[in-house]
Design an enzyme around this catalytic site. Structure first.
Site, short mmCIF file in Angstrom:
data_model
loop_
_atom_site.label_atom_id
_atom_site.label_comp_id
_atom_site.label_asym_id
_atom_site.label_seq_id
_atom_site.Cartn_x
_atom_site.Cartn_y
_atom_site.Cartn_z
N GLU A 140 34.08 35.87 62.91
CA GLU A 140 34.21 37.25 63.39
C GLU A 140 33.55 38.21 62.40
O GLU A 140 33.49 37.92 61.20
CB GLU A 140 35.69 37.64 63.49
CG GLU A 140 36.55 36.73 64.33
CD GLU A 140 38.04 37.03 64.15
OE1 GLU A 140 38.82 36.58 65.00
OE2 GLU A 140 38.42 37.69 63.15
N LYS A 142 33.41 41.15 59.78
CA LYS A 142 34.40 41.67 58.85
C LYS A 142 34.29 43.20 58.83
O LYS A 142 33.38 43.76 58.23
CB LYS A 142 34.21 41.11 57.44
CG LYS A 142 35.28 41.53 56.46
CD LYS A 142 35.07 40.89 55.10
CE LYS A 142 36.20 41.30 54.15
NZ LYS A 142 36.25 42.75 53.90
N ASP A 144 34.87 47.00 57.93
CA ASP A 144 35.15 47.72 56.68
C ASP A 144 36.02 48.93 57.01
O ASP A 144 35.52 50.04 57.24
CB ASP A 144 33.84 48.15 56.03
CG ASP A 144 34.04 48.60 54.59
OD1 ASP A 144 35.13 48.36 54.05
OD2 ASP A 144 33.10 49.18 54.02
N TYR A 252 43.08 41.52 64.95
CA TYR A 252 42.51 40.21 64.63
C TYR A 252 43.50 39.21 64.06
O TYR A 252 43.15 38.06 63.79
CB TYR A 252 41.32 40.35 63.67
CG TYR A 252 41.61 41.11 62.40
CD1 TYR A 252 42.49 40.62 61.44
CD2 TYR A 252 40.96 42.31 62.14
CE1 TYR A 252 42.73 41.30 60.26
CE2 TYR A 252 41.20 43.01 60.97
CZ TYR A 252 42.08 42.50 60.03
OH TYR A 252 42.32 43.19 58.87
N LYS A 344 30.59 37.33 52.36
CA LYS A 344 30.10 38.69 52.14
C LYS A 344 28.58 38.75 52.16
O LYS A 344 27.89 37.78 51.84
CB LYS A 344 30.63 39.21 50.78
CG LYS A 344 32.14 39.18 50.63
CD LYS A 344 32.85 40.06 51.63
CE LYS A 344 32.79 41.52 51.26
NZ LYS A 344 33.62 41.88 50.10
N CYS A 438 25.31 36.95 10.81
CA CYS A 438 26.16 37.91 11.51
C CYS A 438 25.68 39.33 11.25
O CYS A 438 25.51 39.72 10.08
CB CYS A 438 27.61 37.74 11.05
SG CYS A 438 28.74 38.98 11.71
N CYS A 441 28.87 41.19 9.08
CA CYS A 441 29.22 40.87 7.69
C CYS A 441 28.12 40.14 6.94
O CYS A 441 28.23 39.93 5.72
CB CYS A 441 30.50 40.04 7.66
SG CYS A 441 30.31 38.35 8.27
N CYS A 456 29.67 33.40 13.87
CA CYS A 456 29.73 33.86 12.48
C CYS A 456 30.71 32.99 11.71
O CYS A 456 31.82 32.70 12.18
CB CYS A 456 30.16 35.32 12.44
SG CYS A 456 30.67 35.91 10.80
N CYS A 462 35.00 38.82 7.97
CA CYS A 462 34.17 39.55 8.93
C CYS A 462 35.05 40.58 9.63
O CYS A 462 35.98 40.22 10.35
CB CYS A 462 33.56 38.59 9.95
SG CYS A 462 32.55 39.41 11.20
#
Length: 723
Positions: A140, A142, A144, A252, A344, A438, A441, A456, A462
């Site tokens: 079916e 959909k 909105d 529905y 969708k 990193c 640090c 790291c 750190c």
């Protein structure tokens, strides 16, 4: 009725929005699930309560899809307030409340053809069907619009309600009576004595444009789209305003029905639709009865091509198992039925310029690359950052600073870079070199064998890692210390006021006068902070475990651990013993080969050896044990009592299914056991209560015999649970 406070967008941690789901560590996944729960809840209220969404449907779907993807990879991290467990939003102030006797659930989403194929495969697996036994599916459009439930008694409309949060909606009876194509009295005479018809209130595109023109001429609110217009019109406190709006209703589905719904409604979705039409309802057309994947996808492509010519807005199609008896067998999982899914329509793409690649450092030290973009609108939302996933993805796509790139808001919260437009690449362009130190640090950043993430090595030195760990510790689902946000934690770290979690309790309350004099603070805010800290000196074991930020230990796993070990002392001792066992058997590939305590840990559902290793090695670090000891000195950690026994004969029991079952699939058996309060485990141990054996039962049945665990045939199990 008291007025609800103004709706304010939550402050969220966006540290890991640029990390692909498959690359998220457990800590990053936990933080992402927290952020997504906050954002989805906020947008649910904007959409369902305020009828004023801030983001497009595609972007909202992307939020939910990322949440579901993270939960699918990390089921133990599922939050108590997970969006996957909720539908809609709470009823708004101004309307009476209606308790739905049958919950109004939402649908799972599919975005790719492969996901539709997997939907059909899941149905076949659950029902134990052969490949040639294709299930008929009703497809079916959909719509909105706004979901609505209409209750009829003896053929007369007596109540109309919104979906609300799925359990409780708003009483909009007076408003739905004004919808012209909605029957106040059912036609015919063969309808059930009690019938709840569910469907969608919507507004046609032309009616929407005409109404907006009138609104503009009158200097009144302009609606963004037909869905918002329909929702805002239906939820007017004055029914006369609703009556003036051009609303329509498509039927529905159904909720409460007197007698057996399958018998009363005809036994199939096709019969349901025929009955609804006969009783005076309009239907969402064109619908089609399909069999097999090719037929569904053909319908999907047909509807997508017809979409511009339909008089109403749709955002996809819905597939439902046609036979109602099969729907009943399939049942529900979480917030959605197993027998239906929404396919969708695809999201939008856009082209922009990638100006700079920056690196973020997370709580576990993971270095995450993020693309900083020239701001551009995608699907109605302006975006300026995109995920680059990891260094391998950058190298594979040869992504460089200055590139023109195509971005897409489809399967992620922020856009992902789909591809580079190399024809537009600047001549001065240079390949991007991922840092090996990193950026916070300066410590070496290493990549372990088999991992996509570079980390790291600085640990607590750190500040990025320490900051993230402390922020997690005080977060809502951990200690929930209000008033101690990220910027305050960073300031306290910068001036060495706090360094460890225990310092929050041992130092900050003593510094209330000094805190009140700091920038951004005052006497009242400092007093409130201390009050919030003192209120959290007593905490449940599950929240305490979660707050520690152990890798791969999210809320769900923390709750499992708390329910299994009950007290901090018992948990700590068991983990310490399990660590010693693992240290002595580092090469073991089976939990039972490691030791008793380690095997007991792995027998908890949802905890495998990977999670177990992260748990026990946490207890192998002296600095972690000191964190625990310091917190124990400051806190009261509440015991978690064993679950109470209910009327179910298997409530609280641990059950293992093995072999091929004849009267139900393994999925059905597990789902039924869990609804009766049993715990379904994947392996047999001395703590197992029942092992249910089917045909060709193997090693699990043998182990149950060795351990003296009670073995039940499939029929004996059915007799025990009542058929």
């Amino acid at each position: 009725m008291p007025k609800k406070p103004a709706l304010k967008k939550p402050a969220v941690d966006e540290s890991y929005t640029g990390v692909a789901v498959e690359d998220l560590t457990a800590e990053q996944a936990t933080a992402e699930l927290e952020r997504l729960a906050k954002l989805i809840s906020y947008h649910d209220r904007r959409y369902h309560e305020k009828d004023d969404p801030e983001i497009s449907d595609a972007d909202y779907d992307a939020l939910r899809r990322r949440n579901e993807a993270i939960e699918a990879r990390n089921p133990e991290l599922m939050r108590a307030d997970s969006p996957s467990q909720k539908v809609g939003a709470e009823p708004a102030a101004g309307f009476g409340k209606v308790k739905h006797k049958v919950p109004m659930l939402s649908l799972g989403n599919a975005f790719e053809e492969q996901e539709v194929e997997e939907f059909l495969a899941r149905i076949a697996r659950f029902l134990g069907l052969a490949k040639e036994d294709a299930v008929e599916i009703m497809a079916e459009p959909k719509i909105d619009g706004l979901s609505c439930a209409l209750r009829y008694e003896k053929g007369k409309l007596v109540q109309g309600a919104t979906r609300g949060d799925g359990s409780t909606g708003e009483d909009i009876t007076a408003n739905v009576r004004t919808i012209r194509d909605l029957p106040n009295a059912l036609k015919g005479k063969d309808w059930p004595e009690v019938l709840e018809v569910r469907g969608e209130v919507y507004m046609s595109r032309q009616a929407f444009m005409d109404m907006n023109k009138r609104q503009e001429e009158a200097g009144e609110k302009i609606f963004a789209n037909p869905r918002n217009a329909a929702a805002g019109s239906l939820r007017q406190l004055n029914p006369e305003i609703t009556a003036s709006r051009p609303l329509h209703f498509f039927a529905y589905s159904w909720g409460e029905v007197a007698g057996d719904p399958a018998e009363a409604l005809g036994g199939t979705m096709k019969a349901v639709r025929d009955s609804f039409h006969k009783w005076g309802f309009q239907l969402n057309e064109p619908a089609r009865l399909c069999q097999g994947l090719d037929a569904l996808l053909d319908y999907y492509r047909h509807i997508m091509a017809e979409r511009p010519d339909l008089p109403f807005d749709i955002d996809g199609v819905v597939y439902k198992v046609n036979r109602l008896d099969l729907q009943n067998r399939l049942g529900f999982v979480s917030r959605a039925p197993r027998w239906a899914i929404a396919h969708k329509f695809p999201a939008e793409q856009a082209q922009t310029v990638l100006h700079e690649i920056t690196i973020q450092v997370g709580r576990t030290g993971a270095l995450t690359p993020v693309a900083n973009l020239e701001p551009i609108s995608v699907g109605g939302v302006v975006v300026s950052r995109a995920t680059l996933h990891n260094e391998d993805e950058i190298a594979r796509k040869d992504i460089r600073e200055g590139d023109h790139v195509i971005i897409q808001r489809a399967g992620d919260v922020i856009p992902q870079v789909v591809e580079v437009i190399k024809d537009k690449r600047p001549k001065s362009s240079k390949p991007y070199h991922f840092p090996d130190h990193c950026p916070v640090c300066g410590s070496l950043a290493l990549r372990e064998e088999g991992e996509a993430v570079r980390r790291c090595t600085g640990g607590l030195i750190c500040k990025a890692q320490n900051y993230e760990r402390l922020r997690h510790f005080v977060s809502r689902d951990a200690f929930d210390i209000e008033g101690l946000g990220g910027k305050h934690i960073q300031a306290f770290l910068d001036d060495d006021t706090i360094r460890t979690p225990a310092h929050i309790f041992s130092r900050l309350p003593k510094l209330e006068p000094e805190i009140s004099e700091r920038e951004g603070w005052g006497k009242q805010s400092a007093a409130n902070l201390v009050k919030a800290i003192e209120a959290r000196r007593t905490i449940g074991l599950d929240r305490f475990i979660y707050a520690l930020g152990i890798r791969q230990v999210g809320q769900a796993t923390a709750k499992l651990l708390a329910r299994s070990y009950h007290t901090l002392e018992h948990w700590r001792d068991a983990m310490t013993h399990a660590y010693r066992e693992r240290k002595q058997q580092p090469e073991a590939r089976k939990a039972e080969d490691v030791g008793e305590h380690y095997a007991d840990l792995c027998n908890i559902e949802g905890i495998g050896m990977s999670v177990a290793d992260d748990l026990v090695f946490f207890f192998g670090e002296d600095h972690n044990l000191k964190v625990l000891k310091d917190l124990e000195d400051e806190l009261t950690i509440e015991e978690v009592a064993a679950p109470a026994t209910t009327g179910s004969p298997v409530a609280g029991k641990t059950v293992v299914f093995t072999g091929t079952l004849e009267t139900m699939t393994r999925s059905e058996a597990k789902a039924r056991a869990e609804t009766l309060g049993a715990k379904v485990a994947g392996s047999v141990s001395k703590k197992t209560d029942y092992v249910v054996v089917g045909a060709d039962a193997g090693s699990k049945a043998k182990k149950a015999q060795e351990l003296g665990v009670e073995i039940l045939s499939e029929q004996a199990w059915r007799d025990l649970i009542g058929g």
